[in-house]
Motif scaffolding. Structure first.
Motif, mmCIF file in Angstrom:
data_model
loop_
_atom_site.group_PDB
_atom_site.id
_atom_site.type_symbol
_atom_site.label_atom_id
_atom_site.label_comp_id
_atom_site.label_asym_id
_atom_site.label_seq_id
_atom_site.Cartn_x
_atom_site.Cartn_y
_atom_site.Cartn_z
ATOM 1 N N ARG A 98 51.838 91.813 55.990
ATOM 2 C CA ARG A 98 50.599 92.487 55.568
ATOM 3 C C ARG A 98 49.909 93.366 56.233
ATOM 4 O O ARG A 98 50.491 93.510 57.428
ATOM 5 C CB ARG A 98 49.360 90.660 55.733
ATOM 6 C CG ARG A 98 49.905 89.979 54.758
ATOM 7 C CD ARG A 98 48.457 89.092 55.075
ATOM 8 N NE ARG A 98 49.056 87.689 54.588
ATOM 9 C CZ ARG A 98 48.498 87.181 53.166
ATOM 10 N NH1 ARG A 98 47.758 88.487 52.813
ATOM 11 N NH2 ARG A 98 48.577 86.842 52.789
ATOM 12 N N GLU A 110 43.870 92.815 53.509
ATOM 13 C CA GLU A 110 45.274 92.299 54.064
ATOM 14 C C GLU A 110 45.956 93.192 52.887
ATOM 15 O O GLU A 110 45.457 91.794 51.445
ATOM 16 C CB GLU A 110 45.301 91.276 54.891
ATOM 17 C CG GLU A 110 44.807 91.158 56.130
ATOM 18 C CD GLU A 110 45.065 92.125 57.734
ATOM 19 O OE1 GLU A 110 46.648 92.040 57.249
ATOM 20 O OE2 GLU A 110 44.222 92.250 58.170
ATOM 21 N N ALA A 112 49.431 92.294 51.226
ATOM 22 C CA ALA A 112 50.368 91.545 51.458
ATOM 23 C C ALA A 112 52.136 92.531 50.723
ATOM 24 O O ALA A 112 51.419 92.685 49.409
ATOM 25 C CB ALA A 112 50.798 90.288 51.413
#
Length: 225
Positions: A98, A110, A112
């Motif tokens: 992330r 975030e 990922a």
């Protein structure tokens, strides 16, 4: 006072006032870009340089609606293969990574990636983009546009590089290359000027087509498992 322009490219919808001298630059709205290295300079004076067009138009509404719909279709098609990839990654001990990025409406979130997305099938199916499709559905990214900036390292450039369309797919992705600052600056300007729903659909198609061609062109012994 006179305005002097030499060896310049001035894009559409750019207002240039009096008393400014510009040499060897690409000019787009209030931004001046050096083509040799992609460095940018933003004018704070709207009487010297300014954008004469709206940053958000009806075509952006179409892009948002069409991009969300296509992202939903891609999530539905890739959900099962991505879950299988996650199971394989867990068995190999590879976890999703992330990174904080700045997305739509200026929020930091975030983002990922798919972790260990090696192998011919995951690459051809673009399973590493699955978390990005989910970000599109959540309204955090556009489907196509600019590479999302790393929040901690590139936030300071936000005010100098508008318009900014952080997206799941950027032109460098379709070419299968790492972002190059000079090329990225040109891609950003071109996308901002010519963005459309049809262009976004073609960009996604080029992403999948390019991945397929590159993976099929690789030798079996180097393609991985």
């Amino acid at each position: 006072e006179r305005t002097a322009l030499a060896d310049c490219i001035v894009l559409d919808d750019t207002y240039i006032g009096r008393g400014i001298e510009i040499r060897g630059r690409i000019v787009s709205g209030p931004r001046m870009i050096a083509p040799e290295d992609g460095s940018r300079l933003e004018s704070d004076d709207p009487w010297l340089l300014a954008s004469a067009s709206a940053l958000f138009t009806f075509r952006d509404v179409l892009r948002a609606a069409g991009g969300w719909t296509l992202a939903l279709a891609l999530v539905m098609l890739q959900a099962v293969p991505f879950l299988l990839l996650r199971v394989r990654n867990r068995m190999r001990g590879a976890a999703a990574r992330r990174q904080a990025v700045r997305g739509c409406r200026g929020q930091v979130f975030e983002l990922a990636d798919a972790g260990d997305c090696h192998g011919r099938a995951p690459q051809i199916l673009c399973l590493d983009f699955f978390p990005r499709w989910l970000a599109v559905l959540r309204g955090q990214l556009w489907l196509c546009g600019d590479r999302p900036r790393r929040a901690a390292e590139e936030d300071a450039e936000d005010d100098r590089t508008q318009p900014y369309f952080p997206a799941a797919v950027c032109p460098a992705d379709t070419r299968g290359e790492a972002p190059i600052p000079a090329a990225e600056a040109a891609d950003q300007l071109l996308y901002a000027r010519h963005r459309s729903l049809g262009g976004d659909l073609r960009m996604v198609w080029r992403l999948f087509r390019g991945r397929l061609r590159r993976e099929l062109a690789r030798r079996p012994e180097t393609a991985g498992s």
